[in-house]
Motif scaffolding. Structure first.
Motif, short mmCIF file in Angstrom:
data_model
loop_
_atom_site.label_atom_id
_atom_site.label_comp_id
_atom_site.label_asym_id
_atom_site.label_seq_id
_atom_site.Cartn_x
_atom_site.Cartn_y
_atom_site.Cartn_z
N GLU A 26 0.79 -1.22 0.00
CA GLU A 26 0.00 0.00 0.00
C GLU A 26 0.83 1.28 0.00
N SER A 27 2.16 1.17 0.19
CA SER A 27 2.90 2.41 0.20
C SER A 27 3.97 2.44 -0.88
N ILE A 28 3.70 3.19 -1.89
CA ILE A 28 4.69 3.44 -2.94
C ILE A 28 5.30 4.79 -2.56
N THR A 29 6.63 4.86 -2.63
CA THR A 29 7.26 6.10 -2.21
C THR A 29 7.77 6.87 -3.42
N CYS A 30 7.97 8.16 -3.23
CA CYS A 30 8.52 8.97 -4.32
C CYS A 30 9.93 8.50 -4.65
N GLY A 31 10.62 7.96 -3.66
CA GLY A 31 11.95 7.42 -3.93
C GLY A 31 11.89 6.29 -4.95
N GLN A 32 10.88 5.42 -4.80
CA GLN A 32 10.72 4.32 -5.75
C GLN A 32 10.39 4.86 -7.13
N VAL A 33 9.53 5.87 -7.16
CA VAL A 33 9.12 6.45 -8.44
C VAL A 33 10.31 7.11 -9.13
N THR A 34 11.04 7.92 -8.36
CA THR A 34 12.20 8.60 -8.92
C THR A 34 13.24 7.59 -9.38
N GLY A 35 13.42 6.55 -8.57
CA GLY A 35 14.37 5.50 -8.95
C GLY A 35 13.95 4.82 -10.25
N SER A 36 12.63 4.65 -10.42
CA SER A 36 12.14 3.97 -11.62
C SER A 36 12.37 4.79 -12.87
N VAL A 37 12.13 6.07 -12.79
CA VAL A 37 12.22 6.88 -14.00
C VAL A 37 13.51 7.70 -14.08
N GLY A 38 14.38 7.55 -13.07
CA GLY A 38 15.62 8.32 -13.03
C GLY A 38 16.46 8.15 -14.28
N SER A 39 16.49 6.93 -14.80
CA SER A 39 17.32 6.70 -15.99
C SER A 39 16.65 7.22 -17.25
N CYS A 40 15.47 7.80 -17.11
CA CYS A 40 14.79 8.39 -18.26
C CYS A 40 15.11 9.86 -18.43
N LEU A 41 15.75 10.46 -17.43
CA LEU A 41 15.92 11.91 -17.47
C LEU A 41 16.70 12.38 -18.69
N GLY A 42 17.71 11.61 -19.07
CA GLY A 42 18.49 11.97 -20.26
C GLY A 42 17.59 12.03 -21.49
N TYR A 43 16.78 11.00 -21.64
CA TYR A 43 15.84 10.96 -22.76
C TYR A 43 14.84 12.11 -22.68
N LEU A 44 14.34 12.36 -21.48
CA LEU A 44 13.31 13.39 -21.31
C LEU A 44 13.82 14.77 -21.69
N LYS A 45 15.13 14.97 -21.59
CA LYS A 45 15.70 16.28 -21.93
C LYS A 45 16.09 16.38 -23.39
N THR A 46 16.64 15.30 -23.92
CA THR A 46 17.20 15.41 -25.26
C THR A 46 16.48 14.57 -26.31
N GLY A 47 15.56 13.69 -25.90
CA GLY A 47 14.86 12.87 -26.86
C GLY A 47 15.71 11.73 -27.37
N GLY A 48 15.41 11.28 -28.56
CA GLY A 48 16.14 10.13 -29.10
C GLY A 48 15.49 8.85 -28.63
N LYS A 49 16.34 7.90 -28.26
CA LYS A 49 15.83 6.60 -27.88
C LYS A 49 16.05 6.42 -26.39
N PRO A 50 15.00 6.11 -25.61
CA PRO A 50 15.21 5.89 -24.17
C PRO A 50 16.07 4.65 -23.93
N VAL A 51 16.92 4.72 -22.92
CA VAL A 51 17.76 3.55 -22.60
C VAL A 51 16.88 2.44 -22.04
N PRO A 52 17.32 1.18 -22.22
CA PRO A 52 16.51 0.06 -21.72
C PRO A 52 16.16 0.17 -20.24
N ALA A 53 17.10 0.68 -19.42
CA ALA A 53 16.82 0.80 -17.99
C ALA A 53 15.63 1.73 -17.74
N CYS A 54 15.51 2.72 -18.59
CA CYS A 54 14.40 3.67 -18.47
C CYS A 54 13.07 2.96 -18.73
#
Ligand SMILES: *[C@@H]1O[C@H](CO)[C@@H](O)[C@H](O)[C@H]1NC(C)=O
Length: 116
Positions: A26-54
């Motif tokens: 019942e408790s999802i934390t922002c830390g988990q959320v940030t950890g999940s999408v953290g590897s997407c930040l590069g893609y979110l800024k510059t586009g291209g192809k998201p890395v598999p981890a993202c």
């Protein structure tokens, strides 16, 4: 006598396991959320192809947020994250689920209405 003590011990262990599991679910934390999408930040800024981890993170986020309360919480975390990281291009953000081949129940945007 000996047998019932074991039975009580087993029951206690099972109860603790159930309670712990419930707490995790019942408790999802922002830390988990940030950890999940953290590897997407590069893609979110510059586009291209998201890395598999993202993509794995985005997929993981979906499985983390199963209940409406969890989804609301995850949505609020994403919204806060999106608002606090400079340089995110929201056209890239909205294309992300498609690029990863996953559907996300809410857009990654500071304007998302998380109450829905
Ligand atoms: C976001 O990316 C798109 C496509 O590359 C571009 O047309 C748009 O200007 C970008 N927006 C911002 C705010 O950088």
């Amino acid at each position: 006598m000996g047998v019932s003590k074991v039975a009580v011990a087993v029951a206690v262990v099972l109860m603790v396991a159930v309670i712990e599991r419930a707490a995790v679910v019942e408790s999802i934390t922002c830390g988990q959320v940030t950890g999940s999408v953290g590897s997407c930040l590069g893609y979110l800024k510059t586009g291209g192809k998201p890395v598999p981890a993202c993509c794995n993170g985005v997929r993981g986020l979906n499985s983390l947020a199963k209940t409406p309360a969890d989804r609301k919480q995850a949505c609020n975390c994403l919204k806060t994250l999106a608002g606090s990281v400079k340089g995110i291009n929201y056209s890239f953000a909205s294309a992300l689920p498609g690029k990863c081949g996953v559907s996300v129940p809410y857009p990654i945007s500071p304007n998302t209405d998380c109450a829905k």
